[in-house]
Design a protein around this motif. Structure first.
Motif, PDB file in Angstrom:
ATOM      1  N   LEU A   1       7.981  32.023  25.135  1.00  0.00           N
ATOM      2  CA  LEU A   1       7.040  33.034  25.620  1.00  0.00           C
ATOM      3  C   LEU A   1       7.087  34.249  24.690  1.00  0.00           C
ATOM      4  CD1 LEU A   1       5.126  33.737  28.051  1.00  0.00           C
ATOM      5  CD2 LEU A   1       7.044  35.023  28.967  1.00  0.00           C
ATOM      6  N   LEU A   2       5.925  34.743  24.328  1.00  0.00           N
ATOM      7  CA  LEU A   2       5.821  35.925  23.479  1.00  0.00           C
ATOM      8  C   LEU A   2       5.425  37.108  24.346  1.00  0.00           C
ATOM      9  CD1 LEU A   2       5.969  36.670  20.396  1.00  0.00           C
ATOM     10  CD2 LEU A   2       3.470  36.513  20.409  1.00  0.00           C
ATOM     11  N   ALA A   3       6.285  38.129  24.395  1.00  0.00           N
ATOM     12  CA  ALA A   3       5.992  39.364  25.135  1.00  0.00           C
ATOM     13  C   ALA A   3       5.448  40.387  24.149  1.00  0.00           C
ATOM     14  CB  ALA A   3       7.251  39.885  25.814  1.00  0.00           C
ATOM     15  N   VAL A   4       4.247  40.880  24.407  1.00  0.00           N
ATOM     16  CA  VAL A   4       3.523  41.715  23.446  1.00  0.00           C
ATOM     17  C   VAL A   4       3.335  43.112  24.017  1.00  0.00           C
ATOM     18  CG1 VAL A   4       1.418  41.960  22.091  1.00  0.00           C
ATOM     19  CG2 VAL A   4       2.316  39.676  22.596  1.00  0.00           C
ATOM     20  N   GLU A   5       3.571  44.128  23.175  1.00  0.00           N
ATOM     21  CA  GLU A   5       3.263  45.520  23.494  1.00  0.00           C
ATOM     22  C   GLU A   5       2.152  45.980  22.565  1.00  0.00           C
ATOM     23  OE1 GLU A   5       6.947  48.028  24.740  1.00  0.00           O
ATOM     24  OE2 GLU A   5       7.595  46.663  23.144  1.00  0.00           O
ATOM     25  N   LEU A   6       1.056  46.455  23.136  1.00  0.00           N
ATOM     26  CA  LEU A   6      -0.108  46.890  22.387  1.00  0.00           C
ATOM     27  C   LEU A   6      -0.387  48.338  22.753  1.00  0.00           C
ATOM     28  CD1 LEU A   6      -2.472  46.041  20.523  1.00  0.00           C
ATOM     29  CD2 LEU A   6      -3.729  45.428  22.588  1.00  0.00           C
ATOM     30  N   ARG A  19       0.986  45.824  28.124  1.00  0.00           N
ATOM     31  CA  ARG A  19       1.943  44.746  27.918  1.00  0.00           C
ATOM     32  C   ARG A  19       1.379  43.451  28.499  1.00  0.00           C
ATOM     33  NH1 ARG A  19       4.468  49.458  28.820  1.00  0.00           N
ATOM     34  NH2 ARG A  19       6.186  50.032  27.426  1.00  0.00           N
ATOM     35  N   PHE A  20       1.484  42.376  27.726  1.00  0.00           N
ATOM     36  CA  PHE A  20       1.026  41.078  28.213  1.00  0.00           C
ATOM     37  C   PHE A  20       1.851  39.981  27.538  1.00  0.00           C
ATOM     38  CE2 PHE A  20      -1.534  42.258  24.578  1.00  0.00           C
ATOM     39  CZ  PHE A  20      -1.607  41.099  23.814  1.00  0.00           C
ATOM     40  N   SER A  21       1.778  38.796  28.099  1.00  0.00           N
ATOM     41  CA  SER A  21       2.566  37.669  27.600  1.00  0.00           C
ATOM     42  C   SER A  21       1.628  36.559  27.151  1.00  0.00           C
ATOM     43  CB  SER A  21       3.514  37.137  28.685  1.00  0.00           C
ATOM     44  OG  SER A  21       4.392  38.159  29.119  1.00  0.00           O
ATOM     45  N   GLN A  22       2.142  35.742  26.219  1.00  0.00           N
ATOM     46  CA  GLN A  22       1.375  34.597  25.736  1.00  0.00           C
ATOM     47  C   GLN A  22       2.325  33.468  25.392  1.00  0.00           C
ATOM     48  OE1 GLN A  22      -1.828  35.289  22.855  1.00  0.00           O
ATOM     49  NE2 GLN A  22      -1.034  33.590  21.648  1.00  0.00           N
ATOM     50  N   LEU A  51      10.432  37.812  21.751  1.00  0.00           N
ATOM     51  CA  LEU A  51      10.475  36.433  22.229  1.00  0.00           C
ATOM     52  C   LEU A  51      11.326  36.358  23.493  1.00  0.00           C
ATOM     53  CD1 LEU A  51      10.901  34.476  18.880  1.00  0.00           C
ATOM     54  CD2 LEU A  51       8.885  34.513  20.348  1.00  0.00           C
ATOM     55  N   PHE A  52      10.887  35.578  24.469  1.00  0.00           N
ATOM     56  CA  PHE A  52      11.597  35.410  25.741  1.00  0.00           C
ATOM     57  C   PHE A  52      11.940  33.936  25.916  1.00  0.00           C
ATOM     58  CE2 PHE A  52      11.370  34.727  30.434  1.00  0.00           C
ATOM     59  CZ  PHE A  52      12.520  35.434  30.755  1.00  0.00           C
ATOM     60  N   PRO A  60      12.528  43.857  19.802  1.00  0.00           N
ATOM     61  CA  PRO A  60      11.118  43.915  19.392  1.00  0.00           C
ATOM     62  C   PRO A  60      10.980  43.831  17.874  1.00  0.00           C
ATOM     63  CG  PRO A  60      11.636  45.641  20.968  1.00  0.00           C
ATOM     64  CD  PRO A  60      12.944  45.051  20.556  1.00  0.00           C
ATOM     65  N   SER A  61       9.908  43.215  17.435  1.00  0.00           N
ATOM     66  CA  SER A  61       9.611  43.156  16.011  1.00  0.00           C
ATOM     67  C   SER A  61       9.215  44.541  15.507  1.00  0.00           C
ATOM     68  CB  SER A  61       8.465  42.178  15.761  1.00  0.00           C
ATOM     69  OG  SER A  61       7.272  42.663  16.371  1.00  0.00           O
ATOM     70  N   GLN A  62       9.161  44.667  14.195  1.00  0.00           N
ATOM     71  CA  GLN A  62       8.644  45.908  13.622  1.00  0.00           C
ATOM     72  C   GLN A  62       7.174  46.060  14.010  1.00  0.00           C
ATOM     73  OE1 GLN A  62       9.297  45.935   9.399  1.00  0.00           O
ATOM     74  NE2 GLN A  62      11.361  46.771   9.612  1.00  0.00           N
TER      75      GLN A  62
END
Length: 546
Positions: A1-6, A19-22, A51-52, A60-62
């Motif tokens: 699971l990819l946890a995304v911060e936008l 925040r959303f997941s994909q 990544l979860f 978190p990535s850069q």
């Protein structure tokens, strides 16, 4: 699971971040294809992801930046200049990079977005199609139609030009070139000239040998400042009329130094003084503008720049207060009244001291910093953390106090003090914030029984089925609650949302969102609350056994 911060904020503040997941289906060349929300507005965004694995999140990535752009580009100030058998298009585009084609031929754009494009005309209608595309793939279309009649008379205005300015009630020269291939204009013919659609008394005279129209016209005294449309109309022996349009710029207002009365100007240079100056017309006449440094010999130069009137004196000025007299004049002769200003030469930077004792490690997410600025003319304090400006405020006196929001990890906080002359001084405050703050919303939180069986009735199970487990919580203030439960693959299987809740019990019976009894296993959960811009969460694991 990819946890995304936008986020629209480089610091990923809570109010500006979504925040959303994909689920990750595949990784190609160490890259992941990400689907963005379809309701994003145009603008700049920052994105980072974690990544979860069903138990924990990675670091978190850069952050990476990108822009959303759904607006097509545009062509501004498109101008068509006719010659005998040619048309020259001049204009500019509002985006960079961009790509322009005219009738399917590429056109070179200058670094400032301007372009010039020339075409040969054929008798009759000539259609030109402009296609403009930007980096995001948005495309704009524009068409221009030009009619060319080889037998018609063409008039091109040579003077005045678009950059020329005049006073109302003045006499100006008008010069135009005439192309008469049929010889249908008699020598000495008079051409009418009109401004704002009103015919003037003074005509222009046609010189057949020179192929020109020439004359002097008196401008009306009532012309207001700004651009006025003008036209030349010339008739041939058959009564057919040809017309050329041009612009006459009027300026009757002198330039003004806009420094408020009784307010001193400040400079941090021993030789350069900048005074704010406004001129909406012809521009400053540098040789006609008079500058006096009262009590001091002025030998130097005067220039007009974006910041205003720049006075450069060859002789260095010591720190102190001087009086400057300015008599500004523009290029058409408008002269303002002489104005005297006080100018303070100040090249000494402020003395900045930090009074607060800053600990190396801090458990709170806010830090109060107090200090003093020792300067005769304090002006401004700027605060930045991790090289990003967070606050800027005017100094009211010499003392200041500011509260800085901390980010998790190392915080390099730079305090910069500026005086009215632009001299600056800075100090750096360093501290480490662990990211763990004391509870602000959640006062108690428990769940159980754990493990539990979704089949057997268990004590403490208050679900509608009379079995399962419960989350019991108490909050310091009414908040929005969201409970999410995932399976080991990171798939969201159950969610519960409550609005404006303070305390209570929420049960999960072990049934997923499709009504199926979950299998034995470990199910991570997230319990999150939010109120008034504050967010808190608890996470853990639920064990299901049968």
């Amino acid at each position: 699971l990819l946890a995304v911060e936008l986020s629209t904020d480089t610091n990923f503040s809570s109010r500006a971040t979504r925040r959303f997941s994909q689920l990750i289906s595949q990784i190609i060349n160490e890259s992941i294809e990400l689907s963005l929300p379809n309701d994003l507005l145009d603008g700049a965004y920052f994105l980072r992801a974690s990544l979860f694995d069903g138990i924990r999140y990675s670091q978190p990535s850069q952050a990476t930046s990108f822009s959303i752009d759904t607006l097509p580009p545009a062509i501004f100030s498109l101008e068509a200049v006719r010659t005998t058998m040619q048309i020259v298009f001049k204009g500019s585009v509002n985006e960079s990079p961009a790509w322009l084609w005219v009738n399917n031929a590429p056109v070179t754009l200058e670094t400032n977005g301007s372009f010039t494009n020339q075409h040969q005309l054929t008798p009759g209608n000539n259609l030109f199609t402009f296609i403009l595309s930007d980096e995001a793939g948005n495309t704009a279309y524009l068409t221009e139609e030009v009619f060319y009649n080889p037998a018609s008379v063409e008039i091109s205005v040579l003077s005045p030009g678009a950059s020329n300015w005049f006073k109302p009630d003045s006499t100006i020269m008008v010069d135009a070139q005439v192309i008469d291939l049929q010889g249908s204009i008699e020598d000495g013919s008079e051409a009418e000239i009109a401004i704002n659609g009103k015919k003037l008394d003074s005509p222009l005279i046609y010189d057949q040998e020179e192929g020109s129209l020439f004359g002097f016209i008196a401008l009306p005294a009532e012309l207001a400042d700004g651009a006025h449309p003008a036209s030349i109309i010339l008739a041939d022996t058959a009564g057919n009329q040809s017309q050329a349009n041009f612009i006459i710029n009027i300026d009757s207002s002198p330039p003004q130094v806009t420094q408020p009365a009784k307010t001193a100007c400040h400079t941090n240079s021993h030789t350069v003084i900048t005074l704010p100056l406004s001129d909406q017309g012809a521009g400053l006449d540098l040789s006609g503008t008079i500058i006096k440094l009262i009590g001091v010999s002025f030998e130097g130069t005067v220039s007009a720049e974006a910041d205003g009137l720049v006075i450069t004196n060859n002789q260095q000025l010591l720190e102190g207060t001087y009086e400057v007299e300015v008599l500004p004049r523009d290029l058409v002769g408008n002269t303002a009244e002489a104005v005297v200003f006080s100018v303070i030469v100040d090249t000494t930077p402020p003395l900045l001291t930090i009074d607060s004792q800053i600990e190396a490690r801090i458990s709170q997410d806010k830090l109060q910093i107090e200090g003093n600025v020792n300067d005769k003319y304090p002006a401004l304090i700027k605060v930045s953390n991790r090289l990003t400006e967070t606050k800027s405020f005017a100094l009211n006196g010499n003392h200041f106090s500011v509260v800085v929001k901390l980010a998790s990890g190392n915080n390099d906080i730079i305090i910069e003090a500026a005086d009215q002359a632009g001299n600056t001084a800075s100090e750096t405050v360093r501290t480490f914030f662990s990211g763990q703050t004391s509870s602000k919303l959640i006062t108690s939180f428990v769940h159980g029984p754990n493990p539990f069986s979704p089949v057997q009735d268990l004590p403490g199970a208050f679900s509608t089925q009379g079995k399962g487990m419960v989350f019991s919580y108490a909050l310091a203030q009414p908040s929005d609650i969201k409970i999410r439960i995932y399976d080991i693959t990171g798939t969201l299987i159950w969610v519960k949302e409550l609005n404006n809740a303070s305390s209570g019990v929420t049960a999960w019976s072990g049934i997923d969102q499709f009504g199926q009894i979950t299998a034995n296993g470990i199910y991570p959960y997230f319990f999150s609350v939010s109120a008034n811009g504050i967010n808190e969460s608890r996470k853990g694991k639920i064990v299901v056994v049968k």
